[in-house]
Design a protein around this motif. Structure first.
Motif, PDB file in Angstrom:
ATOM      1  N   THR A 323      -2.407  68.516  27.980  1.00  0.00           N
ATOM      2  CA  THR A 323      -1.067  68.087  27.590  1.00  0.00           C
ATOM      3  C   THR A 323      -0.101  68.518  28.692  1.00  0.00           C
ATOM      4  OG1 THR A 323      -0.555  70.146  26.405  1.00  0.00           O
ATOM      5  CG2 THR A 323      -1.627  68.372  25.135  1.00  0.00           C
ATOM      6  N   ALA A 324       1.172  68.259  28.494  1.00  0.00           N
ATOM      7  CA  ALA A 324       2.192  68.630  29.479  1.00  0.00           C
ATOM      8  C   ALA A 324       2.540  70.097  29.444  1.00  0.00           C
ATOM      9  CB  ALA A 324       3.457  67.786  29.242  1.00  0.00           C
ATOM     10  N   ASP A 325       2.052  70.853  28.418  1.00  0.00           N
ATOM     11  CA  ASP A 325       2.442  72.255  28.282  1.00  0.00           C
ATOM     12  C   ASP A 325       1.311  73.240  28.548  1.00  0.00           C
ATOM     13  OD1 ASP A 325       4.993  71.419  27.501  1.00  0.00           O
ATOM     14  OD2 ASP A 325       4.379  71.242  25.393  1.00  0.00           O
ATOM     15  N   ASP A 326       0.129  72.795  28.973  1.00  0.00           N
ATOM     16  CA  ASP A 326      -0.973  73.753  29.193  1.00  0.00           C
ATOM     17  C   ASP A 326      -1.611  73.539  30.568  1.00  0.00           C
ATOM     18  OD1 ASP A 326      -2.116  71.322  28.691  1.00  0.00           O
ATOM     19  OD2 ASP A 326      -3.685  72.112  27.386  1.00  0.00           O
ATOM     20  N   VAL A 327      -0.831  73.567  31.559  1.00  0.00           N
ATOM     21  CA  VAL A 327      -1.329  73.418  32.929  1.00  0.00           C
ATOM     22  C   VAL A 327      -1.952  74.736  33.361  1.00  0.00           C
ATOM     23  CG1 VAL A 327      -0.696  72.890  35.306  1.00  0.00           C
ATOM     24  CG2 VAL A 327       0.453  71.710  33.417  1.00  0.00           C
ATOM     25  N   THR A 328      -3.157  74.620  33.938  1.00  0.00           N
ATOM     26  CA  THR A 328      -3.883  75.800  34.410  1.00  0.00           C
ATOM     27  C   THR A 328      -4.398  75.534  35.819  1.00  0.00           C
ATOM     28  OG1 THR A 328      -4.553  76.333  32.128  1.00  0.00           O
ATOM     29  CG2 THR A 328      -5.779  77.367  33.931  1.00  0.00           C
ATOM     30  N   GLY A 340       1.396  77.016  32.016  1.00  0.00           N
ATOM     31  CA  GLY A 340       2.117  76.499  30.871  1.00  0.00           C
ATOM     32  C   GLY A 340       2.746  75.156  31.190  1.00  0.00           C
ATOM     33  N   SER A 341       3.993  74.945  30.825  1.00  0.00           N
ATOM     34  CA  SER A 341       4.688  73.675  31.067  1.00  0.00           C
ATOM     35  C   SER A 341       5.264  73.658  32.489  1.00  0.00           C
ATOM     36  CB  SER A 341       5.810  73.483  30.041  1.00  0.00           C
ATOM     37  OG  SER A 341       6.817  74.467  30.221  1.00  0.00           O
ATOM     38  N   ALA A 342       5.821  72.526  32.822  1.00  0.00           N
ATOM     39  CA  ALA A 342       6.413  72.383  34.158  1.00  0.00           C
ATOM     40  C   ALA A 342       7.845  72.887  34.231  1.00  0.00           C
ATOM     41  CB  ALA A 342       6.370  70.915  34.574  1.00  0.00           C
ATOM     42  N   ASP A 343       8.364  73.445  33.128  1.00  0.00           N
ATOM     43  CA  ASP A 343       9.736  73.963  33.142  1.00  0.00           C
ATOM     44  C   ASP A 343       9.823  75.186  34.049  1.00  0.00           C
ATOM     45  OD1 ASP A 343      10.265  71.983  31.324  1.00  0.00           O
ATOM     46  OD2 ASP A 343      10.080  73.287  29.549  1.00  0.00           O
ATOM     47  N   GLU A 344      10.900  75.317  34.743  1.00  0.00           N
ATOM     48  CA  GLU A 344      11.170  76.438  35.654  1.00  0.00           C
ATOM     49  C   GLU A 344      10.018  76.667  36.630  1.00  0.00           C
ATOM     50  OE1 GLU A 344      13.951  79.567  33.495  1.00  0.00           O
ATOM     51  OE2 GLU A 344      12.068  79.300  32.372  1.00  0.00           O
ATOM     52  N   SER A 345       9.472  75.582  37.151  1.00  0.00           N
ATOM     53  CA  SER A 345       8.314  75.700  38.046  1.00  0.00           C
ATOM     54  C   SER A 345       8.661  76.440  39.333  1.00  0.00           C
ATOM     55  CB  SER A 345       7.770  74.310  38.369  1.00  0.00           C
ATOM     56  OG  SER A 345       7.208  73.719  37.205  1.00  0.00           O
ATOM     57  N   ALA A 346       9.852  76.278  39.833  1.00  0.00           N
ATOM     58  CA  ALA A 346      10.229  76.974  41.073  1.00  0.00           C
ATOM     59  C   ALA A 346      10.256  78.487  40.865  1.00  0.00           C
ATOM     60  CB  ALA A 346      11.603  76.472  41.542  1.00  0.00           C
ATOM     61  N   LYS A 347      10.789  78.950  39.710  1.00  0.00           N
ATOM     62  CA  LYS A 347      10.831  80.387  39.413  1.00  0.00           C
ATOM     63  C   LYS A 347       9.435  80.924  39.170  1.00  0.00           C
ATOM     64  CE  LYS A 347      13.268  83.741  36.549  1.00  0.00           C
ATOM     65  NZ  LYS A 347      14.237  83.909  35.442  1.00  0.00           N
ATOM     66  N   LYS A 348       8.609  80.149  38.500  1.00  0.00           N
ATOM     67  CA  LYS A 348       7.242  80.570  38.249  1.00  0.00           C
ATOM     68  C   LYS A 348       6.471  80.707  39.567  1.00  0.00           C
ATOM     69  CE  LYS A 348       6.881  78.517  33.621  1.00  0.00           C
ATOM     70  NZ  LYS A 348       6.189  77.507  32.792  1.00  0.00           N
TER      71      LYS A 348
END
Length: 383
Positions: A323-328, A340-348
């Motif tokens: 899904t869009a929220d379980d990226v590994t 997890g999701s693609a939100d705040e990918s730059a900070k992650k």
């Protein structure tokens, strides 16, 4: 001539009477003495001629000799004065200033004895020079005044002329560019291609050749270039007089997707850039559980991969997401990253870079898992 009887010459020569002092034009008023008579003397003759002339003079009462005798008998004047009064004048008119010479002689010369004529001439020359200067100064002042009073109209006229010239030049330029073949398209230059065939692009745009550069149909250009899936974007530039430059930005693959017995290189939009028989190194293998490449799972994976620094992206081996929220992510060194999701990918991505550096300082050989699903609290787990 024989002296009359009874005439005795006086002991002292009497003073002759003063001639009347008549002022004439051009004559010196200070000059005194009798005015010489202007006339021509008779030419000399022979002896016979002289005797005949003497007889004629004696018989003619108006002749000089007869007049001399009468003057002597009447006035008792001496012979010197008789000769002076009766002798014809042979002097030149130039010897007597102010006299008019007989007709046929040289013109008279009028001389001012005190130099007043030269002074008058100099004053006249100075007056004429001053008059010319005054006239020149008056004309200069008039020109200045005319320019001062017509300045606004001249500026307005200059502005209108300039605007007219600009408009005329613009119209002429447009007419030359649009309605004449002087600026027609003759060459198409393609730049920035690697996987795209530049010759194929030129062939697709050959229909525009011969068209004036200002009348190129860019909608048609867009339709022709849209047939090339590897072209992500392009920029066109006209280079007068006859060239069209097409700068192409090709699609860059960010992931590899298994396709039967081969592998497809896909860009962030899910467009297949190239199909290969073997997997290409440096491009992570993506598994979205059979979902479409234009679905939310793949879009989330592509966003995560684009947020990673280039050095970190090159260490990613595989990416999975159902899904869009379980990226590994699975790194080439064996570590696992829960994104997890693609939100705040730059900070992650910043947090993950710090965790990897910290683990390398403490225990680089341990098998661990990094959890950055909550970017404010990164976790390192031992596996």
């Amino acid at each position: 001539m024989k002296r009359p009887d009874g005439f005795d010459e006086p002991e002292h020569t009497p003073t002759p009477p003063a001639a009347p002092n008549r002022r004439r034009r051009g004559r010196d008023p200070e000059a005194t003495g009798p005015v010489p008579v202007v006339g021509a003397s008779r030419p000399p003759r022979g002896a016979a001629g002289d005797s005949r002339a003497a007889d004629a003079d004696a018989s003619d009462p108006s002749s000089p000799s007869s007049l001399k005798g009468r003057l002597g008998s009447i006035t008792g004047a001496p012979a010197a004065w008789r000769d002076r009064l009766t002798k014809p004048s042979t002097s030149d008119a130039s010897d007597h200033p102010g006299r008019v010479a007989p007709r046929g002689s040289e013109p008279p010369r009028i001389v001012a004895p005190d130099g007043t004529a030269a002074e008058a001439k100099a004053r006249a020359v100075a007056a004429r020079r001053q008059a010319r200067r005054a006239s020149s100064e008056r004309r200069r002042v008039e020109r200045v005044e005319v320019r001062r009073f017509t300045r606004r109209s001249r500026h307005r006229r200059a502005t209108l002329v300039s605007l007219g010239a600009v408009v005329l030049l613009l119209v002429a330029s447009v007419a030359v560019a649009v309605f004449t073949p002087l600026l027609s398209l003759q060459t198409i230059r393609v730049e920035g291609t690697d996987r795209v065939d530049a010759a194929a692009v030129q062939t697709a745009l050959d229909g525009q050749l011969g068209t004036p550069l200002a009348l190129i149909d860019f909608d048609e250009v867009t339709r022709e270039l849209g047939a090339f899936p590897l072209i992500a974007s392009y920029v066109t530039e006209t280079a007068p007089p006859h060239t069209l430059v097409v700068r192409i930005q090709e699609r860059q693959p960010v992931a590899t997707v298994a396709a039967g017995e081969g592998f497809d290189l896909v860009d962030p939009a899910g467009v297949v850039v190239q199909t290969l028989d073997a997997r290409q190194e440096g491009v992570p293998l993506v598994d979205v559980g059979g979902a479409a490449l234009d679905g939310p799972a793949y879009r989330s994976v592509a966003e995560v991969l684009l947020a990673l620094p280039v050095t970190l992206r090159s260490t990613v081996d595989t990416v999975t997401a159902s899904t869009a929220d379980d990226v590994t992510l699975q790194l080439t060194s064996g570590e696992r990253v829960v994104w997890g999701s693609a939100d705040e990918s730059a900070k992650k991505a910043q947090v993950l870079t710090g965790l990897i550096a910290d683990q390398a300082r403490r225990d680089p050989g341990a098998s661990v898992e990094y959890d950055v699903s909550a970017p404010d609290n990164g976790i390192i787990r031992t596996r």
